[in-house]
Design a protein around this motif. Structure first.
Motif, PDB file in Angstrom:
ATOM      1  N   LEU A   1      13.113 -16.978 -34.325  1.00 56.26           N
ATOM      2  CA  LEU A   1      11.716 -17.406 -34.170  1.00 56.26           C
ATOM      3  C   LEU A   1      11.529 -18.611 -35.075  1.00 56.26           C
ATOM      4  O   LEU A   1      11.685 -18.515 -36.287  1.00 56.26           O
ATOM      5  CB  LEU A   1      10.761 -16.277 -34.592  1.00 56.26           C
ATOM      6  N   THR A   2      11.226 -19.754 -34.485  1.00 57.86           N
ATOM      7  CA  THR A   2      11.068 -20.973 -35.273  1.00 57.86           C
ATOM      8  C   THR A   2       9.736 -21.618 -34.949  1.00 57.86           C
ATOM      9  O   THR A   2       9.166 -21.423 -33.864  1.00 57.86           O
ATOM     10  CB  THR A   2      12.193 -21.978 -34.983  1.00 57.86           C
ATOM     11  N   LEU A   3       9.239 -22.364 -35.906  1.00 56.52           N
ATOM     12  CA  LEU A   3       7.984 -23.099 -35.714  1.00 56.52           C
ATOM     13  C   LEU A   3       8.219 -24.314 -34.832  1.00 56.52           C
ATOM     14  O   LEU A   3       9.225 -25.016 -34.973  1.00 56.52           O
ATOM     15  CB  LEU A   3       7.418 -23.548 -37.060  1.00 56.52           C
ATOM     16  N   THR A   4       7.284 -24.558 -33.941  1.00 56.84           N
ATOM     17  CA  THR A   4       7.309 -25.809 -33.196  1.00 56.84           C
ATOM     18  C   THR A   4       6.815 -26.927 -34.099  1.00 56.84           C
ATOM     19  O   THR A   4       6.385 -26.693 -35.238  1.00 56.84           O
ATOM     20  CB  THR A   4       6.394 -25.715 -31.959  1.00 56.84           C
ATOM     21  N   GLU A   5       6.838 -28.142 -33.601  1.00 49.04           N
ATOM     22  CA  GLU A   5       6.327 -29.256 -34.396  1.00 49.04           C
ATOM     23  C   GLU A   5       4.856 -29.043 -34.721  1.00 49.04           C
ATOM     24  O   GLU A   5       4.414 -29.263 -35.855  1.00 49.04           O
ATOM     25  CB  GLU A   5       6.530 -30.570 -33.628  1.00 49.04           C
ATOM     26  N   SER A   6       4.097 -28.608 -33.721  1.00 46.28           N
ATOM     27  CA  SER A   6       2.672 -28.315 -33.978  1.00 46.28           C
ATOM     28  C   SER A   6       2.533 -27.183 -34.980  1.00 46.28           C
ATOM     29  O   SER A   6       1.672 -27.211 -35.865  1.00 46.28           O
ATOM     30  CB  SER A   6       1.966 -27.937 -32.671  1.00 46.28           C
ATOM     31  N   GLY A   7       3.378 -26.177 -34.852  1.00 43.45           N
ATOM     32  CA  GLY A   7       3.329 -25.052 -35.771  1.00 43.45           C
ATOM     33  C   GLY A   7       3.591 -25.461 -37.200  1.00 43.45           C
ATOM     34  O   GLY A   7       2.917 -24.983 -38.134  1.00 43.45           O
ATOM     35  N   ARG A   8       4.590 -26.358 -37.395  1.00 40.47           N
ATOM     36  CA  ARG A   8       4.888 -26.823 -38.752  1.00 40.47           C
ATOM     37  C   ARG A   8       3.705 -27.587 -39.347  1.00 40.47           C
ATOM     38  O   ARG A   8       3.383 -27.461 -40.518  1.00 40.47           O
ATOM     39  CB  ARG A   8       6.139 -27.713 -38.731  1.00 40.47           C
ATOM     40  N   ARG A   9       3.038 -28.390 -38.518  1.00 36.91           N
ATOM     41  CA  ARG A   9       1.911 -29.185 -39.018  1.00 36.91           C
ATOM     42  C   ARG A   9       0.713 -28.293 -39.388  1.00 36.91           C
ATOM     43  O   ARG A   9      -0.050 -28.622 -40.288  1.00 36.91           O
ATOM     44  CB  ARG A   9       1.483 -30.217 -37.974  1.00 36.91           C
ATOM     45  N   LEU A  10       0.579 -27.186 -38.666  1.00 37.88           N
ATOM     46  CA  LEU A  10      -0.590 -26.319 -38.887  1.00 37.88           C
ATOM     47  C   LEU A  10      -0.329 -25.191 -39.878  1.00 37.88           C
ATOM     48  O   LEU A  10      -1.276 -24.543 -40.339  1.00 37.88           O
ATOM     49  CB  LEU A  10      -1.035 -25.718 -37.542  1.00 37.88           C
ATOM     50  N   ALA A  11       0.928 -24.959 -40.225  1.00 38.06           N
ATOM     51  CA  ALA A  11       1.250 -23.825 -41.094  1.00 38.06           C
ATOM     52  C   ALA A  11       0.595 -23.963 -42.469  1.00 38.06           C
ATOM     53  O   ALA A  11       0.111 -22.975 -43.045  1.00 38.06           O
ATOM     54  CB  ALA A  11       2.766 -23.681 -41.236  1.00 38.06           C
ATOM     55  N   ASP A  12       0.575 -25.191 -43.011  1.00 38.16           N
ATOM     56  CA  ASP A  12      -0.057 -25.389 -44.330  1.00 38.16           C
ATOM     57  C   ASP A  12      -1.548 -25.101 -44.274  1.00 38.16           C
ATOM     58  O   ASP A  12      -2.121 -24.513 -45.202  1.00 38.16           O
ATOM     59  CB  ASP A  12       0.190 -26.810 -44.817  1.00 38.16           C
ATOM     60  N   HIS A  13      -2.206 -25.535 -43.185  1.00 37.21           N
ATOM     61  CA  HIS A  13      -3.633 -25.244 -43.037  1.00 37.21           C
ATOM     62  C   HIS A  13      -3.868 -23.728 -42.978  1.00 37.21           C
ATOM     63  O   HIS A  13      -4.791 -23.209 -43.616  1.00 37.21           O
ATOM     64  CB  HIS A  13      -4.170 -25.895 -41.758  1.00 37.21           C
ATOM     65  N   ALA A  14      -3.026 -23.035 -42.216  1.00 41.74           N
ATOM     66  CA  ALA A  14      -3.166 -21.584 -42.096  1.00 41.74           C
ATOM     67  C   ALA A  14      -2.962 -20.903 -43.442  1.00 41.74           C
ATOM     68  O   ALA A  14      -3.671 -19.954 -43.802  1.00 41.74           O
ATOM     69  CB  ALA A  14      -2.175 -21.051 -41.069  1.00 41.74           C
ATOM     70  N   SER A  15      -1.987 -21.395 -44.197  1.00 39.67           N
ATOM     71  CA  SER A  15      -1.721 -20.817 -45.516  1.00 39.67           C
ATOM     72  C   SER A  15      -2.918 -20.994 -46.444  1.00 39.67           C
ATOM     73  O   SER A  15      -3.290 -20.072 -47.184  1.00 39.67           O
ATOM     74  CB  SER A  15      -0.478 -21.469 -46.125  1.00 39.67           C
ATOM     75  N   ARG A  16      -3.548 -22.162 -46.402  1.00 42.85           N
ATOM     76  CA  ARG A  16      -4.722 -22.397 -47.256  1.00 42.85           C
ATOM     77  C   ARG A  16      -5.889 -21.496 -46.854  1.00 42.85           C
ATOM     78  O   ARG A  16      -6.629 -20.992 -47.702  1.00 42.85           O
ATOM     79  CB  ARG A  16      -5.125 -23.871 -47.201  1.00 42.85           C
ATOM     80  N   ILE A  17      -6.056 -21.296 -45.534  1.00 37.49           N
ATOM     81  CA  ILE A  17      -7.114 -20.388 -45.068  1.00 37.49           C
ATOM     82  C   ILE A  17      -6.886 -18.991 -45.619  1.00 37.49           C
ATOM     83  O   ILE A  17      -7.800 -18.317 -46.102  1.00 37.49           O
ATOM     84  CB  ILE A  17      -7.160 -20.369 -43.521  1.00 37.49           C
ATOM     85  N   MET A  18      -5.627 -18.549 -45.564  1.00 39.37           N
ATOM     86  CA  MET A  18      -5.278 -17.217 -46.065  1.00 39.37           C
ATOM     87  C   MET A  18      -5.533 -17.113 -47.564  1.00 39.37           C
ATOM     88  O   MET A  18      -6.133 -16.148 -48.056  1.00 39.37           O
ATOM     89  CB  MET A  18      -3.799 -16.944 -45.756  1.00 39.37           C
ATOM     90  N   VAL A  19      -5.085 -18.115 -48.317  1.00 41.41           N
ATOM     91  CA  VAL A  19      -5.248 -18.100 -49.770  1.00 41.41           C
ATOM     92  C   VAL A  19      -6.719 -18.112 -50.154  1.00 41.41           C
ATOM     93  O   VAL A  19      -7.163 -17.365 -51.047  1.00 41.41           O
ATOM     94  CB  VAL A  19      -4.511 -19.293 -50.404  1.00 41.41           C
ATOM     95  N   GLU A  20      -7.531 -18.942 -49.478  1.00 42.55           N
ATOM     96  CA  GLU A  20      -8.958 -19.016 -49.797  1.00 42.55           C
ATOM     97  C   GLU A  20      -9.665 -17.696 -49.477  1.00 42.55           C
ATOM     98  O   GLU A  20     -10.549 -17.258 -50.213  1.00 42.55           O
ATOM     99  CB  GLU A  20      -9.618 -20.157 -49.023  1.00 42.55           C
ATOM    100  N   GLY A  21      -9.260 -17.059 -48.366  1.00 41.91           N
ATOM    101  CA  GLY A  21      -9.860 -15.778 -48.021  1.00 41.91           C
ATOM    102  C   GLY A  21      -9.558 -14.704 -49.046  1.00 41.91           C
ATOM    103  O   GLY A  21     -10.438 -13.938 -49.458  1.00 41.91           O
ATOM    104  N   LEU A  22      -8.294 -14.651 -49.489  1.00 46.22           N
ATOM    105  CA  LEU A  22      -7.922 -13.680 -50.521  1.00 46.22           C
ATOM    106  C   LEU A  22      -8.638 -13.959 -51.834  1.00 46.22           C
ATOM    107  O   LEU A  22      -9.064 -13.039 -52.536  1.00 46.22           O
ATOM    108  CB  LEU A  22      -6.403 -13.720 -50.729  1.00 46.22           C
ATOM    109  N   ALA A  23      -8.794 -15.251 -52.165  1.00 46.44           N
ATOM    110  CA  ALA A  23      -9.500 -15.615 -53.401  1.00 46.44           C
ATOM    111  C   ALA A  23     -10.960 -15.201 -53.343  1.00 46.44           C
ATOM    112  O   ALA A  23     -11.535 -14.738 -54.336  1.00 46.44           O
ATOM    113  CB  ALA A  23      -9.379 -17.118 -53.635  1.00 46.44           C
TER     114      ALA A  23
END
Length: 297
Positions: A58-80
């Motif tokens: 299972l690998t990230l597509t190009e779009s997936g790689r570009r959006l993964a950082d945004h998703a990670s920040r959403i997750m971190v902000e929600g946990l915070a």
């Protein structure tokens, strides 16, 4: 405006981190099917593929790689945000907003709050003193103290203690006008009325044995503050009924005397009133427990 699918973004972040639907589901304590549906939902909304799937990888597509950082920040902000909320609920720090009647707040509540603040330096007290009946929810108060017979409502009211009252007058008034021996005598006396109660123009009396009397006293003064009556009382203007926390000092020094001692006014109590929810931050709970314990004594 359509809100982002925050759940799907959080699950995408987990899958991108673990590179596995199964491992992401285990880490988030949900089923693999839930994760798969969330990723499909997000891909359909974004109109792009986020992962390249094969039987082995299972690998990230190009779009997936570009959006993964945004998703990670959403997750971190929600946990915070959740962590901040937990700290807000449990930490003994922050603002406690309280209401209390004016005279009682000055004489009894304010000294206790000084003690409480000394014990908890990180807690800030916002004290609203008023004899008016305040809308607890609309005013944003965490709790208020009320001295009254409490009507049925959605609020939670905890009775802390009874509040004893006395019919009082000055020695000079009694010498000049005579001593009433029965509530019906008040029709011939000047009386001072506290107006911040239902039906202030009718005084209700009771005594041992069950006898009750309702009278309409002759009014000389009306006010919504019990403390405002004291100068007139001391000057011999009339008779009134006041709680002991306002007149104890005057009774002790003899500037006022208790009359009609066989009779009691309508029973009243000191209540701690809070919004309907039982969930309160720890700082509020600590303050209310402190006040309840001390005031009940």
């Amino acid at each position: 405006m359509r809100l982002p699918d925050f759940e799907a973004w959080a699950m995408f972040s987990a899958v991108a981190e673990h590179r596995s639907f199964t491992d992401a589901a285990r880490a988030m304590s949900v089923s693999k099917a839930t994760v798969s549906k969330a990723i499909t939902r997000l891909e359909q909304h974004l109109d792009t593929s986020l992962f390249s799937r094969t039987s082995r990888r299972l690998t990230l597509t190009e779009s997936g790689r570009r959006l993964a950082d945004h998703a990670s920040r959403i997750m971190v902000e929600g946990l915070a945000a959740e962590e901040a909320a937990r700290e807000e609920i449990t930490e003994l720090a922050g603002i406690v907003r309280l209401g209390a009647p004016m005279s009682f707040g000055l004489t009894r509540v304010a000294p206790l709050l000084a003690e409480f603040m000394a014990l908890h330096p990180a807690i800030i007290i916002d004290l609203n003193l008023s004899d008016e009946r305040i809308d607890l929810v609309e005013s944003g108060l965490d709790a208020t103290l009320r001295i009254a017979a409490m009507p049925d409502s959605s609020l939670r009211a905890r009775r802390l203690c009874d509040v004893r009252g006395h019919y009082v007058a000055s020695p000079g008034y009694v010498e000049r006008k005579g001593l009433p021996t029965h509530p019906s005598d008040l029709s011939d006396h000047d009386c001072l009325l506290y107006t911040n109660i239902p039906n202030p123009e009718t005084w209700r009396f009771s005594r041992a044995g069950g006898e009750t009397v309702a009278v309409q006293p002759r009014t000389r003064m009306m006010t919504n503050s019990g403390e405002a009556m004291l100068p007139a009382l001391r000057a011999g203007i009339g008779i009134t009924y006041l709680p002991d926390f306002i007149i104890n000092e005057d009774l002790a020094n003899g500037s006022l005397i208790s009359i009609l001692e066989e009779w009691q006014g309508a029973p009243i109590g000191l209540h701690l009133v809070t919004p309907p929810s039982r969930l309160r931050p720890a700082r509020v709970e600590a303050c209310l427990d402190f006040l309840a314990l001390r005031l009940a004594q």
